[in-house]
Structures are given as structure tokens and as C-alpha cells.
Scaffold this active site. Sequence first.
Site, mmCIF file in Angstrom:
data_model
loop_
_atom_site.group_PDB
_atom_site.id
_atom_site.type_symbol
_atom_site.label_atom_id
_atom_site.label_comp_id
_atom_site.label_asym_id
_atom_site.label_seq_id
_atom_site.Cartn_x
_atom_site.Cartn_y
_atom_site.Cartn_z
ATOM 1 N N HIS A 313 43.797 48.260 43.463
ATOM 2 C CA HIS A 313 44.059 47.330 42.359
ATOM 3 C C HIS A 313 45.556 47.165 42.179
ATOM 4 O O HIS A 313 46.304 48.119 42.348
ATOM 5 C CB HIS A 313 43.438 47.855 41.054
ATOM 6 N N ASP A 370 34.654 46.249 40.851
ATOM 7 C CA ASP A 370 33.692 45.614 41.746
ATOM 8 C C ASP A 370 32.925 46.608 42.610
ATOM 9 O O ASP A 370 31.922 46.262 43.226
ATOM 10 C CB ASP A 370 34.415 44.607 42.668
#
Length: 437
Positions: A313, A370
Site C-alpha cells: 500500500h 483487498d
Amino acid sequence: MNENEDSVELRYKDHVKQLKIIQGTDGNKAVDISNLKQETGFITYDPGYQNTSAYKSGISFVDGEKGILRYRGIPIEELATKSTFVETAYLLIYGNLPEKKELHTFSRHLNEYSLLHEDMVHFFHNIPQHAHPMATLSMMVNGLSIFYKDAFDLEGEFTGKEPLDITIARLISIIRTIAAFSYKKYKGEPFVYPRPDLKYCANFLNMMFSNPVNPYEIADEDVKLLNILLTVHADHEQNCSTSTVKLVGSSRVNLYASICSGICALWGPLHGGANQKVIEMLYNIKRDNLTIKDVLEKAKRKSEPYRLMGVGHRVYKTFDPRAKILKDICATRLTNDRRLDPYFEIALELEHSILKDDYFIERNLYPNVDFYSGLLYRSLGIPTNMFTVMFAIGRIPGWIAQWKEMRDSTSKIGRPRQVYVGNNLDHYVPLDLRGQK
Ligand code: CMC
């Protein structure tokens, strides 16, 4: 640069330039470089906007080092477990948790404006059955500009003919109807219309899974789970799709067109499209009997474009709090006999290995939201190619809130600069003289 209380100094050659420091909440601070070009001739270079904020915003707070996410100051963990998606949407858009009457009006609007214009329903008849649902969604949301143009005039300004609150409610509500209809189209089943007696998430599940010969029993635990999933996706400050909504919206185009651009940005596999890719990755591991070691090695090899999906991320460098919430739910929901999911086992094994591997440790790469969300969508019966649509339904309030905050402030049109590295001045050569130089 020397930092004092409210400015920093930029020294170059024999010049000294004071740059103002902007103080945000919770230790956030930024150097204001907005006049740098006029005063020094320099622009700044920041590929991928890794260190650039174009907005002041009071909607989401993210601390990537500590793994913190808050909406309007309230921790995501509290909202996920105690609130609902609709209440959280109100909080994000209007800035405060709604009073009873406010929530009632908001919910009433969501019901009243949940129907898709019947002429738009006909659009579905001409969409190929196996179209990707994200393509359908973006096309339909942009199509709302054709049918609901009372919301704005030709320049995209709200005219007051339709109050903004109604446009907002319509968008939040109708995106759910469009998503469910696109699934029905894919299944070849008749559309199921929204029911006023059902709340937001129950209504969606009913539109997706009921049909005339097979009434669908809406389970409370599924409704609760869907509320959590949509809530944890509802906003995430200036990510790729939100920045796209704002960049497009900064030209003063209408809300539907701005949100359509966000849906397109979200679709990419490095952003919201990763949730579909995670399940495909787990599927491939199982189908091809790959070892976790081999998969990790492949992801580390720079000669291959392969990446572990749902991992890494831009902002979170210790853990993603959304992933933690969803992993805990997987651990209870996907391990009972009724919903045993072999992909969850593989995901756990993969995470376990990532957390011990130097490559991922050195680069601060952890599972993101996710990584586990797709497993939960699967457990609700949602097909894999609709996972990113689910992300979009969840993100709608965030996009609207960020768009509205920008439009309510004195924002400028978004227009980044570039460092030009092309040819120096050259001159036009007529076609028959080219190649003779
Ligand atoms: N697998 C293997 N290596 C990775 C991965 C990954 N998933 N993610 C980053 N790296 C490596 C990358 O190769 C680079 O290595 P090096 O320094 O040796 O060149 C380093 O880590 C930094 O990566 P980056 O691409 O420069 O980092 P970024 O901040 O630009 O990208 C990211 C962030 C999320 C796009 C990236 O981590 C990624 O591609 N992850 C997989 C896709 C994914 O799960 N996306 C969903 C993001 S969360 C939901 C959302 O908000 O969209």
C-alpha cells in the site's frame, strides 16, 4: 531546509526563500509550495504524487505508520462494528453522525430515488451478456447525466431545480440498482426492483439473489457483513480514484461525470480491481498446485511483471486496519462447515510467509483491504467479476463527500506541471524533403 515555527527555508545559490508550513490535525504538516514557481522559477517533481497534497480535507484521517483510519475523527473499527453503511455515508458527506430525523429523511430519499429511469433499464438489453460489470457501471453512471439533467445546467453547476441532497441520495441508491441489474443481465434472469420495506444492504441482496421461482431469504448475518464491507471501503482520503473524481470535478463538470471517472480509475488492478485479482491469484495457486515459496519467488523477480495482489500500500507501512477487520471476520465466517473456503487457507499461508520474508519486510509490504474482501464477497454469493463493483458501491459516499468538500471550498482547477524532457526547438520539414537532412 531549516525548520522554525511556521516556515521552512529553501536555499538555492545565494537566495533564501521562506516557505510557509501548514499545520493539520494530529501532527500532519505540509510545506506550502504553491507560489514557488512565480517566486523562484522552480516547480517540484513528485512522480505518482507520493509526497504531494493538493487539498486540505477534513473527511478521512490515515496514519500509515500506526495503521489508523478514521472517518470524521471516528475510528474505522467503531464504525464497522457499531454503525451502518447508510449512517456512515451520512457522516462522511454531511460531517456529523445524523440525528434520528436526519437519518430518517436520508433513508427516505434513498428509497424514493432508488429506481432507475425505465429508458435506462432498456440500455441493459443491448449490453453483451458477458460485459465486465465495471464497464457497465461506469457507462450507466455517466448515463445518469443524460436522464437527470435537472441536477445541473450545461456548465455542470447545480441549478437548484433539483436540490443537491436529492442528487446525492439518487447516486448512492441507484448505483446499487445498476449493480444488481447488471448481475441479473449476466444471469439472464428478470430484474428485481428495489423494495421500499427493505434497508439499503438487505435491498441489494434481495435485488441480486431473489427471482420469481426462488424467493431469497435475507440472512441478518449477511446484511451485517455487507454493511461492514461497504463501510470499510467508504472513504480513504486522496487515493487514485478519489483524486480522479476531484481532478475531473475541479473542471466543474457535473457530479455524475466526476463519479464515472472515479469508477474507471478504481477498476485498475493496482487499485480497486485488486480484489478480483486476489481471488484469481488464489485460484491459480490451487489449480496449478503452486507452492507458496514459488509464488513469493515469482513476485520478487524483477524480470516478471507478476505481483502479489492484495499486498502493499502506498500509505500503510505497518498494517492496513481494514484488512485486519476483514481477516478477523474471515476467521469466524469462513471456517465453519457451511462456508469452509479453501482459498482462505491459502490466503493465510501466503500472509504467514510474506510476514517472514525479507523482501516484503524491507519494503513494508502487508496484506491490504483487498486481500480478504473478495473472500467475504464470495461467501455472500457475489461473483468474482463484481468484486470491484462492490468496492465502488462502498466508495460512493467518500467520492461524493470529497467532491462536495472541494466544490464548497474555493478550489482551483486541477492542473499539474511537468518537467519537459523532449526536443529543443525544431522546425517543420515538408514531406518531400524529409530524410534529406
Ligand atoms: N508484490 C511484489 N512486490 C511489490 C508489491 C507486490 N504486491 N507491491 C510493491 N512491491 C515492491 C515493488 O516492486 C517495489 O520494489 P523495489 O523497491 O525493489 O522496486 C516496492 O515494493 C515499492 O513498490 P511501489 O510499486 O513503488 O509502491 P507504490 O506505493 O507505488 O504502489 C501498490 C502501491 C498498492 C500499487 C503496490 O503495492 C501494488 O501494486 N500492490 C498490488 C496491487 C494491490 O493490491 N492494490 C490494492 C491497493 S489497496 C486498495 C486500494 O485502495 O486501492
